[in-house]
Enzyme design. Sequence first.
Site, PDB file in Angstrom:
ATOM      1  CG  ASN A  47      12.398  -4.806   9.683  1.00 33.98           C
ATOM      2  OD1 ASN A  47      12.853  -5.253  10.724  1.00 33.98           O
ATOM      3  ND2 ASN A  47      13.101  -3.999   8.891  1.00 33.98           N
ATOM      4  CE  LYS A  53      -2.267  12.122  13.230  1.00 25.23           C
ATOM      5  NZ  LYS A  53      -3.385  12.150  14.158  1.00 25.23           N
ATOM      6  CG  PHE A  91      22.823 -12.175   9.158  1.00 27.97           C
ATOM      7  CD1 PHE A  91      24.081 -11.894   9.661  1.00 27.97           C
ATOM      8  CD2 PHE A  91      22.089 -13.214   9.722  1.00 27.97           C
ATOM      9  CE1 PHE A  91      24.600 -12.631  10.705  1.00 27.97           C
ATOM     10  CE2 PHE A  91      22.599 -13.967  10.773  1.00 27.97           C
ATOM     11  CZ  PHE A  91      23.851 -13.680  11.259  1.00 27.97           C
ATOM     12  CE  LYS A 105      22.731  -6.428  -0.536  1.00 27.80           C
ATOM     13  NZ  LYS A 105      21.980  -5.758   0.510  1.00 27.80           N
TER      14      LYS A 105
END
Length: 408
Positions: free
Chosen positions: A212, A290, A327, A345
């Site tokens: 990300n 690969k 966060f 959590k």
Amino acid sequence: MTLKNKKILIIIGGGIAAYKSLDLIRLLKKNHVEVRTILTKSGREFVTPLSLSTLTKSKTFENIFDSESEAEIDHIALSRWADIILVIPTTANFMSKLSLGKAEDLATTVLLAADKDIILVPAMNVRMWLHKATQSNLKILQDFGYLFIGPEKGEMACGEFGEGKMSSPRQIFSYLKNYFDKKNIVKERNLKALVTAGPTREYIDPIRYISNESSGKQGYEIAIALSKLGIKTTLITGPSKLAPPKGIKVKKIISADEMLNEVKKTLPVDLAVCTAAVADFKPAEKSKNKIKKKKLNFKSINFIKNSDILDFLSKNNRNRPQIVAGFSAETKNVIKNSTQKMKDKNCDLIFANDVSKKEIGFNSDFNKVSMIDQKGNIKILPKNKKSFIANKIAQILLDKLFDDRNIN
Ligand code: PMT
């Protein structure tokens, strides 16, 4: 007494409130603080070098080009000598100079060269304080890491009423006592923190991965801010272009599994802050070689769940950090979803940010976060530089740690 033998460098600025610096010096000296002073050219209009030297029992420094002073202690050594530096009063003009990074006289040069916390104590007319230029300088200086005492609301020397009055010597003294008390406790108790930051990469084959846009900026800034408070901090970071911050132990990892491993190795700590954008899933299999284009089947890559590091830290009975903060990156129903995440959590606090907005969140220099606690209290930290948000968060976490341990 925590102030005993501390070394405080006081820079006296050019405002009518400068006379109050004399009372502050007396109070500090009574408490066995070593005080040195720098008198600015305009400060000299309000107090004399003789009165300062009489009270401090030391030379009053005034001029950067004074060969006698430089031979005694040069301007760099003067800033290194101090445990903390205070500018009292800080005028609008002085704030403006500092926000431009000027080094045009002894005071500004010492401040630019300083490696210690610098506290500004503003004093000015209410219109000057509220002027957009001063408020914009205030933001710049807060972002540079300057600390502020006041200003207070009240009647000013000019007869007007409002915000801009300098804090009293007693208020400044209490602030300093509190500042050093906290530093001492952090040191005595050897407080430790871990911060996770950046993205993780989950490889499909040796060259392809899922990841990300996290840059690591928010997490790095939090690690820096905690370390500035004297907390021994370990930063566990996914791939990031940022330089490793000085004075902080940095552990570099690639995948979520590696991050979890390093987190386990870093325990026990008193505080844990999970800012990392950890991949929730990883490919069930990673090809050793690969994968050839012809063999790639884009319709189906099998994913399995990664362990949740925040969840692990919060529910870890043996070594649970006293405070675990997460966060939460959301694009809609930010508060509702983040509150749920905190409950699921079991972390103590969650800092929610709306990552649908380009100007904050992932990869930006800015953020805006809502802090949510287990009691449902929500506090918004308005849009600001990530470094500023990080300083606020570090202070909030330290205060909470002290509150929970009943340390005043
Ligand atoms: O790195 P920057 O470019 O500065 O951007 C900062 C940021 C947007 C990444 C940061 O502010 C932020 O929001 N971080 C959390 C990103 C995230 O993964 O949020 P989440 O809502 O998916 O996860 C919630 C919490 O669980 C987070 O504390 C996360 O670190 C943690 N988590 C998630 C999954 C997992 N497997 N392990 C975890 O510990």
